[in-house]
Design an enzyme around this catalytic site. Structure first.
Site, PDB file in Angstrom:
ATOM      1  CB  CYS A  83     106.541  -0.968  64.666  1.00 61.01           C
ATOM      2  SG  CYS A  83     106.887  -2.690  64.189  1.00 61.01           S
ATOM      3  CG  HIS A 192     103.166  -2.253  67.741  1.00 59.56           C
ATOM      4  ND1 HIS A 192     102.664  -1.510  66.681  1.00 59.56           N
ATOM      5  CD2 HIS A 192     103.937  -3.224  67.194  1.00 59.56           C
ATOM      6  CE1 HIS A 192     103.104  -2.022  65.546  1.00 59.56           C
ATOM      7  NE2 HIS A 192     103.881  -3.065  65.824  1.00 59.56           N
ATOM      8  CD  GLU A 194     100.211   0.622  68.404  1.00 66.08           C
ATOM      9  OE1 GLU A 194     100.370  -0.082  67.396  1.00 66.08           O
ATOM     10  OE2 GLU A 194     101.146   1.261  68.941  1.00 66.08           O
TER      11      GLU A 194
END
EC number: 4.3.2.10
Length: 214
Positions: A83, A192, A194
């Site tokens: 990001c 992202h 994750e």
């Protein structure tokens, strides 16, 4: 056992990144480093980031992370940007009236704009939610990830895909932009991983296994 270092420069909740890494690499050591000294002996480096670019740059420079990152780039160590961690590697950003960034990649980060349309429909900024990523190149970081997989995005600024030799993945949101860029031992994503379910976890697993070569 590898030492995977996540740089903590005060921008964003890093625990979700660390938690995801521990799931895909349970035998490895995951370290949140607030100083270059804590990153010593790293085998892999992750540069995350959430927030305004000026604050991110100040937070990154203050503890001495710029020389650390430069050394890691030169050493060939696998590096993952996430990001704003990707955007600070660009030449500049239009955010906060214009901010000089690290210049590892020559492209700027640009504002989507307030009048963003796609197929006659007004698009909200920030770009927030799931979007498909088209893989622009064959790369080890895309291993076992289906082309066109959906990843999770939250951003108001983007890196153009046009005339960008570093592009590894492309997404459309009123304009085509770089969902991922790469050069040598660096791979960085606007999304992202994750927060991107199975595809994101696979990308993190690929990073843990990647030797830093294309």
């Amino acid at each position: 056992m590898q030492k995977i270092v996540v740089l903590d420069y005060g921008m964003g909740n890093l625990h979700s990144v660390a938690s995801a890494l521990q799931k895909v690499a349970p035998a490895d050591e995951v370290v949140l480093a607030t100083t270059p000294e804590q990153a010593e002996g790293a085998d892999r480096l992750i540069v995350p980031g959430v927030g305004a670019i000026r604050d991110c740059m100040e937070g990154f420079i203050r503890p001495g992370f710029v020389p650390l990152l430069n050394r890691c780039v030169e050493s060939g160590m696998p590096i993952l940007g996430i990001c704003v961690g990707m955007q600070i590697m660009m030449a500049s950003s239009e955010e906060n009236g214009g901010v000089d960034c690290l210049g590892i990649f020559p492209q700027p980060a640009k504002f989507f704009g307030k009048d963003l349309y796609e197929n006659g429909q007004h698009l909200k900024v920030p770009h927030m939610g799931w979007n498909r990523v088209q893989q622009a190149i064959d790369h080890p970081m895309w291993r076992n990830i289906e082309n066109g997989s959906r990843f999770y995005f939250v951003h108001s600024y983007y890196v153009p895909a046009e005339d960008n030799e570093a592009v590894a993945g492309i997404t459309d949101y009123g304009v085509q932009f770089a969902a991922a860029v790469t050069h040598n031992n660096i791979f960085a994503t606007q999304f992202h991983p994750e927060k991107s379910a199975d595809a994101g976890m696979q990308l993190l697993k690929n990073f843990v296994d990647w030797n830093g070569a294309a």
